[in-house]
Design an enzyme around this catalytic site. Structure first.
Site, PDB file in Angstrom:
ATOM      1  N   TYR A  41       0.856  -1.208   0.000  1.00  0.00           N
ATOM      2  CA  TYR A  41       0.000   0.000   0.000  1.00  0.00           C
ATOM      3  C   TYR A  41       0.883   1.247   0.000  1.00  0.00           C
ATOM      4  O   TYR A  41       1.117   1.866   1.040  1.00  0.00           O
ATOM      5  CB  TYR A  41      -0.904  -0.006   1.243  1.00  0.00           C
ATOM      6  CG  TYR A  41      -1.695  -1.290   1.443  1.00  0.00           C
ATOM      7  CD1 TYR A  41      -2.663  -1.687   0.529  1.00  0.00           C
ATOM      8  CD2 TYR A  41      -1.479  -2.100   2.565  1.00  0.00           C
ATOM      9  CE1 TYR A  41      -3.395  -2.855   0.712  1.00  0.00           C
ATOM     10  CE2 TYR A  41      -2.206  -3.265   2.762  1.00  0.00           C
ATOM     11  CZ  TYR A  41      -3.160  -3.643   1.830  1.00  0.00           C
ATOM     12  OH  TYR A  41      -3.869  -4.786   2.027  1.00  0.00           O
ATOM     13  N   ASP A 181     -12.984  -4.819   4.183  1.00  0.00           N
ATOM     14  CA  ASP A 181     -13.332  -4.900   2.766  1.00  0.00           C
ATOM     15  C   ASP A 181     -14.154  -6.101   2.333  1.00  0.00           C
ATOM     16  O   ASP A 181     -15.114  -5.965   1.605  1.00  0.00           O
ATOM     17  CB  ASP A 181     -12.037  -4.930   1.942  1.00  0.00           C
ATOM     18  CG  ASP A 181     -11.215  -3.681   2.149  1.00  0.00           C
ATOM     19  OD1 ASP A 181     -11.497  -2.925   3.088  1.00  0.00           O
ATOM     20  OD2 ASP A 181     -10.294  -3.470   1.359  1.00  0.00           O
ATOM     21  N   TYR A 371      -8.165 -12.642   5.540  1.00  0.00           N
ATOM     22  CA  TYR A 371      -8.417 -11.194   5.550  1.00  0.00           C
ATOM     23  C   TYR A 371      -9.510 -10.810   6.538  1.00  0.00           C
ATOM     24  O   TYR A 371      -9.336 -11.043   7.729  1.00  0.00           O
ATOM     25  CB  TYR A 371      -8.748 -10.772   4.109  1.00  0.00           C
ATOM     26  CG  TYR A 371      -8.179  -9.413   3.725  1.00  0.00           C
ATOM     27  CD1 TYR A 371      -6.905  -9.049   4.044  1.00  0.00           C
ATOM     28  CD2 TYR A 371      -8.960  -8.509   3.012  1.00  0.00           C
ATOM     29  CE1 TYR A 371      -6.397  -7.808   3.674  1.00  0.00           C
ATOM     30  CE2 TYR A 371      -8.463  -7.264   2.634  1.00  0.00           C
ATOM     31  CZ  TYR A 371      -7.179  -6.920   2.968  1.00  0.00           C
ATOM     32  OH  TYR A 371      -6.694  -5.703   2.599  1.00  0.00           O
ATOM     33  N   GLU A 415       0.177  -7.607   9.006  1.00  0.00           N
ATOM     34  CA  GLU A 415      -1.092  -6.947   8.632  1.00  0.00           C
ATOM     35  C   GLU A 415      -2.250  -7.533   9.453  1.00  0.00           C
ATOM     36  O   GLU A 415      -3.127  -6.823   9.911  1.00  0.00           O
ATOM     37  CB  GLU A 415      -1.320  -7.146   7.131  1.00  0.00           C
ATOM     38  CG  GLU A 415      -2.465  -6.333   6.553  1.00  0.00           C
ATOM     39  CD  GLU A 415      -2.579  -6.504   5.045  1.00  0.00           C
ATOM     40  OE1 GLU A 415      -1.829  -7.337   4.475  1.00  0.00           O
ATOM     41  OE2 GLU A 415      -3.428  -5.813   4.444  1.00  0.00           O
TER      42      GLU A 415
HETATM   43  C1  9WN Z   1      -8.444  -1.038  -0.112  1.00  0.00           C
HETATM   44  C2  9WN Z   1      -4.611  -0.104   3.721  1.00  0.00           C
HETATM   45  C3  9WN Z   1      -5.996  -0.711   3.505  1.00  0.00           C
HETATM   46  C4  9WN Z   1      -6.841  -0.675   4.791  1.00  0.00           C
HETATM   47  C5  9WN Z   1      -8.129  -1.478   4.646  1.00  0.00           C
HETATM   48  C6  9WN Z   1      -7.763  -2.886   4.168  1.00  0.00           C
HETATM   49  C7  9WN Z   1      -7.011  -2.800   2.844  1.00  0.00           C
HETATM   50  C8  9WN Z   1      -7.358  -1.875   0.566  1.00  0.00           C
HETATM   51  C9  9WN Z   1      -7.044  -3.103  -0.276  1.00  0.00           C
HETATM   52  O1  9WN Z   1      -5.823  -2.055   3.027  1.00  0.00           O
HETATM   53  O2  9WN Z   1      -7.852  -2.202   1.901  1.00  0.00           O
HETATM   54  O3  9WN Z   1      -8.646   0.138   0.578  1.00  0.00           O
HETATM   55  O4  9WN Z   1      -6.321  -2.950  -1.258  1.00  0.00           O
HETATM   56  O5  9WN Z   1      -7.532  -4.207   0.047  1.00  0.00           O
HETATM   57  O6  9WN Z   1      -8.900  -3.682   4.058  1.00  0.00           O
HETATM   58  O7  9WN Z   1      -8.823  -1.525   5.869  1.00  0.00           O
HETATM   59  O8  9WN Z   1      -7.152   0.645   5.111  1.00  0.00           O
HETATM   60  O9  9WN Z   1      -4.008  -0.680   4.846  1.00  0.00           O
END
Ligand code: 9WN
Length: 442
Positions: A41, A181, A371, A415
């Site tokens: 991310y 999610d 997840y 995570e």
């Molecule tokens: C979509 C960043 C984010 C968290 C969310 C988690 C996951 C993203 C993904 O990662 O979501 O936003 O790509 O799956 O579910 O809670 O904010 O850590």
């Protein structure tokens, strides 16, 4: 594992774990914000940043303030705080769906490229935590003065444009807005979208960043993208969204955090000399609406409610426990929810697992590794700890705290964690796990 609770409360271990947590936050710092994970991310995420600020507040007030200020620098004119603020220095295809997917069709071009959906509103609470922990109180009070209007605008957006059900509760219009999610609570709506033939070109390619363990089926993922694309193509307008939009849900964790944050706004208002009464009343009104609409007496806890059908979604998930952070909840609903929490559905798993599952362990959908369909997460555990403390259940809160800390000590800042075995899963060096461990160690 039995001896670890004693270990984590010893000063030496606190220092080691705390130093390791700070190192994760250092490594993920990008100058004005922190990425949730360097690998998976690589931008700024909304509720991640709020949790990260809470951890940063324990050792670097300035950086904690900057984290939230950067996020709110990308706030939209209508008050919404986008769920992702894209880093212009990171390649556009480093995370999908990326800036090009979200931007097309948007009515305004914000200063920074962002997504157009939101995430749970824990930001006012984070701003309050930054103030509470601050070494430099005058600087923190200035920070609160700067944040107050943007935070009010954010809550106003949720309380007006997202008041789709008319009770004052905010509705989410995409599963990703819940933060949880792929919770089974969303399966019904997602499958409906699939039945409507949701197809978004290149849905396959968009699965690249998603680790296999958490990957939904192709059809489900196409439905997720389809919902986002439909919202985007109407310019992210919430006016007249119902009935054609395929997803509108009042989520108990989202609204519990909104009420909790509204209560924080009352405290912030008091510090800066604004009127706190209105925030206080609104926080309690939200709690009352939560109890009236989202409490399921059959399950003995809070559940989401589908605004399109007017019916509750009877899925027992951690979101229904995290609602406990809300002010204004009636005693019996709180007591029953605490009973569910410490019972076999969530806390007391096989082999005496002391990790809080994200889904009812007795549900056929429960998967301890997948997840938001079973594993234990640091942020929801942290929220539930606060919910328990709020209601005086300090022994249960302490069991959750030590269970999480001993797991992180053994497995690292992952995570999420297998809810039965405690094995680390998902990406490594995950920022909110490090940040909230820092907060829980203090
Ligand atoms: C979509 C960043 C984010 C968290 C969310 C988690 C996951 C993203 C993904 O990662 O979501 O936003 O790509 O799956 O579910 O809670 O904010 O850590």
């Amino acid at each position: 594992m039995e001896t670890l609770p004693a270990l984590v409360s010893s000063p030496a271990v606190r220092t080691d774990l705390g130093a390791a947590a700070r190192a994760v936050l250092e490594a993920n710092w990008r100058g004005r914000h922190t990425v949730p994970s360097a690998h998976l991310y690589p931008h700024q995420w909304s509720w991640d940043s709020a949790f990260i600020a809470i951890g940063l507040a324990r050792f670097d007030q300035h950086r904690a303030q900057l984290e939230l200020a950067t996020l709110f620098g990308a706030q939209w004119p209508d008050g919404r705080v986008p769920h992702i603020v894209f880093d212009p220095d990171t390649p556009a295809d480093a995370y999908v769906p990326g800036p090009r997917f979200w931007a097309s069709g948007a009515p305004v071009v914000p200063i920074r490229a962002t997504s157009g959906i939101v995430q749970p509103p824990v930001h006012a609470r984070a701003a309050w935590e930054v103030y509470r922990r601050a070494a430099d109180r005058p600087a923190a009070a200035d920070f609160l003065r700067r944040m107050y209007e943007p935070l009010c605008a954010w809550h106003d957006y949720l309380g007006t444009r997202r008041n789709l059900g008319g009770s004052g509760l905010a509705a989410i219009v995409h599963p990703w807005e819940s933060g949880t999610d792929n919770s089974p609570a969303w399966d019904g709506a997602v499958q409906e979208s699939c039945a409507r033939g949701a197809t978004v070109p290149s849905a396959r390619a968009d699965l690249r960043h998603v680790p296999a363990a958490q990957r939904p089926g192709d059809a489900d993922y196409a439905a997720y993208l389809d919902l986002a694309a439909r919202y985007r193509d109407r310019g992210y307008s919430d006016t007249g969204l119902l009935p054609e939009h395929g997803f509108a849900v009042e989520d108990p964790m989202f609204n519990g955090m909104l009420a909790w944050s509204e209560e924080s706004l009352a405290r912030i208002a008091a510090v800066i000399g604004a009127n706190s009464r209105w925030h206080h009343d609104r926080a309690h009104a939200l709690g009352a609406a939560l109890a009236e609409r989202l409490y399921d007496p059959a399950l003995g806890m809070f559940v989401p409610r589908d605004v399109r059908t007017g019916r509750q979604i009877p899925v027992a998930g951690v979101a229904g426990l995290a609602a406990l952070v809300s002010p204004g909840l009636p005693g019996p609903a709180v007591a029953n929810t605490c009973t569910q929490l410490i019972g076999p559905r969530f806390l007391n798993g096989p082999g005496g697992a002391r990790l809080l599952a994200s889904l009812d362990r007795t549900s056929p959908d429960y998967d301890p590794q997948r997840y938001w369909r079973g594993p234990s997460w640091a942020n929801t555990t942290w929220l539930v700890i606060h919910g328990l403390r709020r209601h005086g259940a300090s022994a249960a809160a302490e069991a959750l705290r030590s269970g999480l800390l001993e797991t992180v000590r053994a497995e690292g800042f992952r995570e999420y964690y297998n809810a039965d075995t405690g094995a680390g899963a998902g990406t490594t060096d995950f920022s909110w796990t490090a940040a909230l461990v820092l907060d829980l160690l203090a």
